[in-house]
Design a protein around this motif. Sequence first.
Motif, PDB file in Angstrom:
ATOM      1  N   HIS A  77       0.841  -1.188   0.000  1.00 12.87           N
ATOM      2  CA  HIS A  77       0.000   0.000   0.000  1.00 12.87           C
ATOM      3  C   HIS A  77       0.876   1.239   0.000  1.00 12.87           C
ATOM      4  CE1 HIS A  77      -3.683  -2.251   0.557  1.00 12.87           C
ATOM      5  NE2 HIS A  77      -3.011  -3.009   1.409  1.00 12.87           N
ATOM      6  N   SER A  78       0.332   2.298  -0.529  1.00  6.70           N
ATOM      7  CA  SER A  78       1.053   3.566  -0.562  1.00  6.70           C
ATOM      8  C   SER A  78       1.308   4.058   0.858  1.00  6.70           C
ATOM      9  CB  SER A  78       0.238   4.606  -1.320  1.00  6.70           C
ATOM     10  OG  SER A  78       0.087   4.211  -2.658  1.00  6.70           O
ATOM     11  N   PRO A  79       2.427   4.745   1.064  1.00  6.39           N
ATOM     12  CA  PRO A  79       2.710   5.287   2.391  1.00  6.39           C
ATOM     13  C   PRO A  79       1.763   6.434   2.721  1.00  6.39           C
ATOM     14  CG  PRO A  79       4.310   6.080   0.806  1.00  6.39           C
ATOM     15  CD  PRO A  79       3.471   5.062   0.103  1.00  6.39           C
ATOM     16  N   THR A  80       1.606   6.703   3.993  1.00  5.54           N
ATOM     17  CA  THR A  80       0.757   7.815   4.424  1.00  5.54           C
ATOM     18  C   THR A  80       1.467   9.137   4.139  1.00  5.54           C
ATOM     19  OG1 THR A  80       1.700   7.879   6.641  1.00  5.54           O
ATOM     20  CG2 THR A  80      -0.212   6.414   6.298  1.00  5.54           C
ATOM     21  N   VAL A  81       0.681  10.202   4.120  1.00  3.59           N
ATOM     22  CA  VAL A  81       1.233  11.548   3.933  1.00  3.59           C
ATOM     23  C   VAL A  81       2.274  11.830   5.020  1.00  3.59           C
ATOM     24  CG1 VAL A  81       0.642  14.000   4.034  1.00  3.59           C
ATOM     25  CG2 VAL A  81      -0.806  12.419   2.751  1.00  3.59           C
ATOM     26  N   ALA A  82       1.955  11.485   6.248  1.00  5.11           N
ATOM     27  CA  ALA A  82       2.879  11.728   7.367  1.00  5.11           C
ATOM     28  C   ALA A  82       4.180  10.942   7.186  1.00  5.11           C
ATOM     29  CB  ALA A  82       2.217  11.364   8.691  1.00  5.11           C
ATOM     30  N   ALA A  83       4.086   9.710   6.706  1.00  3.44           N
ATOM     31  CA  ALA A  83       5.288   8.893   6.513  1.00  3.44           C
ATOM     32  C   ALA A  83       6.187   9.497   5.440  1.00  3.44           C
ATOM     33  CB  ALA A  83       4.905   7.463   6.144  1.00  3.44           C
ATOM     34  N   ILE A  84       5.574  10.012   4.378  1.00  4.26           N
ATOM     35  CA  ILE A  84       6.350  10.628   3.293  1.00  4.26           C
ATOM     36  C   ILE A  84       7.068  11.876   3.808  1.00  4.26           C
ATOM     37  CG2 ILE A  84       6.210  11.757   1.034  1.00  4.26           C
ATOM     38  CD1 ILE A  84       3.662   9.972   0.546  1.00  4.26           C
ATOM     39  N   ARG A  85       6.317  12.735   4.468  1.00  5.59           N
ATOM     40  CA  ARG A  85       6.883  13.982   4.989  1.00  5.59           C
ATOM     41  C   ARG A  85       7.971  13.689   6.039  1.00  5.59           C
ATOM     42  NH1 ARG A  85       2.515  16.119   6.668  1.00  5.59           N
ATOM     43  NH2 ARG A  85       2.725  15.261   8.742  1.00  5.59           N
ATOM     44  N   ASP A  86       7.674  12.774   6.969  1.00  3.71           N
ATOM     45  CA  ASP A  86       8.635  12.443   8.019  1.00  3.71           C
ATOM     46  C   ASP A  86       9.928  11.863   7.442  1.00  3.71           C
ATOM     47  OD1 ASP A  86       6.809  13.335   9.887  1.00  3.71           O
ATOM     48  OD2 ASP A  86       6.231  11.328  10.569  1.00  3.71           O
ATOM     49  N   ALA A  87       9.790  11.027   6.420  1.00  3.37           N
ATOM     50  CA  ALA A  87      10.980  10.435   5.800  1.00  3.37           C
ATOM     51  C   ALA A  87      11.826  11.508   5.131  1.00  3.37           C
ATOM     52  CB  ALA A  87      10.563   9.372   4.784  1.00  3.37           C
ATOM     53  N   ARG A  88      11.175  12.450   4.464  1.00  5.88           N
ATOM     54  CA  ARG A  88      11.920  13.538   3.810  1.00  5.88           C
ATOM     55  C   ARG A  88      12.630  14.408   4.850  1.00  5.88           C
ATOM     56  NH1 ARG A  88      10.904  18.782   3.110  1.00  5.88           N
ATOM     57  NH2 ARG A  88       8.678  18.634   3.581  1.00  5.88           N
ATOM     58  N   LEU A  89      11.897  14.762   5.902  1.00 10.00           N
ATOM     59  CA  LEU A  89      12.485  15.604   6.943  1.00 10.00           C
ATOM     60  C   LEU A  89      13.620  14.883   7.669  1.00 10.00           C
ATOM     61  CD1 LEU A  89       9.259  17.304   8.334  1.00 10.00           C
ATOM     62  CD2 LEU A  89      10.997  18.300   6.822  1.00 10.00           C
ATOM     63  N   SER A  90      13.470  13.585   7.883  1.00  5.32           N
ATOM     64  CA  SER A  90      14.527  12.806   8.532  1.00  5.32           C
ATOM     65  C   SER A  90      15.795  12.784   7.682  1.00  5.32           C
ATOM     66  CB  SER A  90      14.061  11.372   8.785  1.00  5.32           C
ATOM     67  OG  SER A  90      13.076  11.355   9.780  1.00  5.32           O
ATOM     68  N   ALA A  91      15.607  12.830   6.363  1.00  2.00           N
ATOM     69  CA  ALA A  91      16.747  12.859   5.449  1.00  2.00           C
ATOM     70  C   ALA A  91      17.297  14.273   5.289  1.00  2.00           C
ATOM     71  CB  ALA A  91      16.343  12.294   4.097  1.00  2.00           C
ATOM     72  N   ASP A  92      16.626  15.244   5.923  1.00  3.21           N
ATOM     73  CA  ASP A  92      17.031  16.650   5.866  1.00  3.21           C
ATOM     74  C   ASP A  92      17.081  17.151   4.421  1.00  3.21           C
ATOM     75  OD1 ASP A  92      17.661  19.094   7.060  1.00  3.21           O
ATOM     76  OD2 ASP A  92      19.820  18.706   6.962  1.00  3.21           O
ATOM     77  N   LEU A  93      16.014  16.848   3.657  1.00  7.03           N
ATOM     78  CA  LEU A  93      15.927  17.251   2.262  1.00  7.03           C
ATOM     79  C   LEU A  93      14.746  18.174   2.040  1.00  7.03           C
ATOM     80  CD1 LEU A  93      16.489  13.790   0.507  1.00  7.03           C
ATOM     81  CD2 LEU A  93      18.178  15.610   0.835  1.00  7.03           C
ATOM     82  N   THR A  94      14.876  19.063   1.058  1.00 14.39           N
ATOM     83  CA  THR A  94      13.739  19.860   0.616  1.00 14.39           C
ATOM     84  C   THR A  94      12.872  18.972  -0.271  1.00 14.39           C
ATOM     85  OG1 THR A  94      14.815  20.605  -1.420  1.00 14.39           O
ATOM     86  CG2 THR A  94      15.163  21.950   0.579  1.00 14.39           C
ATOM     87  N   GLN A  95      11.685  19.446  -0.591  1.00 12.27           N
ATOM     88  CA  GLN A  95      10.839  18.683  -1.502  1.00 12.27           C
ATOM     89  C   GLN A  95      11.512  18.518  -2.864  1.00 12.27           C
ATOM     90  OE1 GLN A  95       7.083  20.838  -1.323  1.00 12.27           O
ATOM     91  NE2 GLN A  95       6.258  19.308   0.080  1.00 12.27           N
TER      92      GLN A  95
END
Length: 84
Positions: free
Chosen positions: A8-26
């Motif tokens: 299943h597709s990841p949740t919005v929170a999981a996507i955002r949290d993963a990006r922020l954890s990687a310290d990346l911009t969109q």
Amino acid sequence: MPELTKQHSPTVAAIRDARLSADLTQTEAAHCVRVSMRAWQRWEAGDRAMPPGLFELFMLKTGQWPLPERIQAAHATETASLRA
């Protein structure tokens, strides 16, 4: 033969949290998996579902795989509710 389960597709929170954890911009996150910035924005806004394979790729490329336990638990809960 083992039964294959559909991811299943990841949740919005999981996507955002993963990006922020990687310290990346969109924009940087989008380049990481070779999609447009607009596609990434739509995934984080919940306008479109992120393909599970691209989420896995992002997690692998940013050194976040395997998934942290809190995301695995949220994913398991979400999957269980979809099956009910």
